[in-house]
Design a protein around this motif. Sequence first.
Motif, PDB file in Angstrom:
ATOM      1  N   ALA A 184       0.848  -1.191   0.000  1.00 53.09           N
ATOM      2  CA  ALA A 184       0.000   0.000   0.000  1.00 53.09           C
ATOM      3  C   ALA A 184       0.885   1.241   0.000  1.00 53.09           C
ATOM      4  CB  ALA A 184      -0.904   0.003   1.222  1.00 53.09           C
ATOM      5  N   CYS A 185       0.442   2.288  -0.686  1.00 52.68           N
ATOM      6  CA  CYS A 185       1.176   3.555  -0.653  1.00 52.68           C
ATOM      7  C   CYS A 185       0.372   4.632   0.074  1.00 52.68           C
ATOM      8  CB  CYS A 185       1.559   4.008  -2.058  1.00 52.68           C
ATOM      9  SG  CYS A 185       0.194   4.187  -3.217  1.00 52.68           S
ATOM     10  N   ARG A 186      -0.713   4.211   0.721  1.00 54.05           N
ATOM     11  CA  ARG A 186      -1.431   5.101   1.627  1.00 54.05           C
ATOM     12  C   ARG A 186      -1.859   4.285   2.837  1.00 54.05           C
ATOM     13  NH1 ARG A 186      -7.027   6.541  -1.565  1.00 54.05           N
ATOM     14  NH2 ARG A 186      -5.501   7.421  -3.032  1.00 54.05           N
ATOM     15  N   MET A 187      -2.240   4.954   3.890  1.00 51.46           N
ATOM     16  CA  MET A 187      -2.607   4.264   5.117  1.00 51.46           C
ATOM     17  C   MET A 187      -4.010   3.675   5.018  1.00 51.46           C
ATOM     18  SD  MET A 187       0.102   4.621   6.942  1.00 51.46           S
ATOM     19  CE  MET A 187      -0.217   4.454   8.696  1.00 51.46           C
ATOM     20  N   PHE A 188      -4.166   2.492   5.596  1.00 49.90           N
ATOM     21  CA  PHE A 188      -5.472   1.873   5.769  1.00 49.90           C
ATOM     22  C   PHE A 188      -5.770   1.831   7.267  1.00 49.90           C
ATOM     23  CE2 PHE A 188      -4.558   0.785   1.504  1.00 49.90           C
ATOM     24  CZ  PHE A 188      -5.742   0.421   0.881  1.00 49.90           C
ATOM     25  N   GLU A 189      -6.982   1.448   7.625  1.00 51.14           N
ATOM     26  CA  GLU A 189      -7.335   1.313   9.035  1.00 51.14           C
ATOM     27  C   GLU A 189      -7.604  -0.150   9.347  1.00 51.14           C
ATOM     28  OE1 GLU A 189     -10.540   3.979   9.957  1.00 51.14           O
ATOM     29  OE2 GLU A 189      -9.189   5.712  10.057  1.00 51.14           O
ATOM     30  N   ILE A 190      -7.099  -0.593  10.500  1.00 51.19           N
ATOM     31  CA  ILE A 190      -7.211  -1.987  10.911  1.00 51.19           C
ATOM     32  C   ILE A 190      -7.797  -2.065  12.315  1.00 51.19           C
ATOM     33  CG2 ILE A 190      -5.881  -4.047  11.536  1.00 51.19           C
ATOM     34  CD1 ILE A 190      -4.003  -3.526   9.331  1.00 51.19           C
ATOM     35  N   SER A 191      -8.633  -3.068  12.508  1.00 53.70           N
ATOM     36  CA  SER A 191      -9.170  -3.384  13.831  1.00 53.70           C
ATOM     37  C   SER A 191      -9.045  -4.888  14.022  1.00 53.70           C
ATOM     38  CB  SER A 191     -10.639  -2.952  13.916  1.00 53.70           C
ATOM     39  OG  SER A 191     -11.251  -3.448  15.094  1.00 53.70           O
ATOM     40  N   ILE A 192      -8.639  -5.322  15.204  1.00 53.01           N
ATOM     41  CA  ILE A 192      -8.534  -6.751  15.484  1.00 53.01           C
ATOM     42  C   ILE A 192      -9.485  -7.116  16.617  1.00 53.01           C
ATOM     43  CG2 ILE A 192      -6.159  -6.929  14.662  1.00 53.01           C
ATOM     44  CD1 ILE A 192      -5.228  -6.897  17.564  1.00 53.01           C
ATOM     45  N   GLY A 193      -9.871  -8.397  16.645  1.00 54.56           N
ATOM     46  CA  GLY A 193     -10.828  -8.795  17.667  1.00 54.56           C
ATOM     47  C   GLY A 193     -10.864 -10.285  17.894  1.00 54.56           C
ATOM     48  N   ASP A 194     -11.783 -10.677  18.792  1.00 52.18           N
ATOM     49  CA  ASP A 194     -12.018 -12.092  19.063  1.00 52.18           C
ATOM     50  C   ASP A 194     -13.499 -12.361  18.822  1.00 52.18           C
ATOM     51  OD1 ASP A 194     -13.292 -10.947  21.259  1.00 52.18           O
ATOM     52  OD2 ASP A 194     -11.653 -11.432  22.641  1.00 52.18           O
ATOM     53  N   ASN A 195     -14.056 -13.341  19.493  1.00 50.28           N
ATOM     54  CA  ASN A 195     -15.470 -13.652  19.286  1.00 50.28           C
ATOM     55  C   ASN A 195     -16.413 -12.632  19.915  1.00 50.28           C
ATOM     56  OD1 ASN A 195     -14.981 -15.998  17.830  1.00 50.28           O
ATOM     57  ND2 ASN A 195     -14.824 -17.254  19.675  1.00 50.28           N
TER      58      ASN A 195
END
Length: 223
Positions: A184-195
């Motif tokens: 990627a050459c720009r920022m993305f947004e990430i979220s992590i989780g469980d159940n």
Amino acid sequence: MPEYLRQSAFENIADVDFEFDDEVGFNLIFFYKALDKGEFAEHENEWVTVHKQRVIEYGQRYDDEKLDETLEIMPGAIQLPVNQKYLPRNPPAKMVIVQRTGNGDDYKVRVRVKRPNENLIAQLEYDFYDIQNNGKMYSCVIDTGAPQTILPYYIKKTLGGGKGWSTIVAKAEGYGSSTKQICACRMFEISIGDNNNWSKWVQAKIIVWEKKPQRSGTMCSYW
């Protein structure tokens, strides 16, 4: 032309996922034909920007912001070094254990990815099976020692492709060393989780594996 870029050019021309993919392939062929003819001999320490099979400019390698701006104006453009030892490479990846370790460094997670200020979300479960690649499995693992966030091609495909991605693939090193990576050459947004819960969205620069990586059991590493 290095074999992995030859493959990339062919794939872009023959199997177009996104608008301007074929243009990327034709620009790669143009660049290496000109390089073989010695047309860049006076620019050995520079990078060449090519668009619509024409040289646009010579200069230093673009940073991510400049590359993103250039691709907005000239979709399908490429930038490559005349001196091939400077071809883009990513830090070595490692294969990680998919069970939680004693000190809690590595464990499986669910992952969500989106572009900033957009609502479309690509989501990966703990084990993601890519139905477009013979059910290939990816395990989503958080690894506090990983140098980069590497995810399946499904992320790029789901989020609509072209914008925000380099047009030149990088050759993976370390784990998956025979595989191409798309940065990627720009920022993305990430979220992590469980159940039960998801983290807040955080910005990250991500990488995706090529569309059909050969190595089985490729991991998604989140840093």
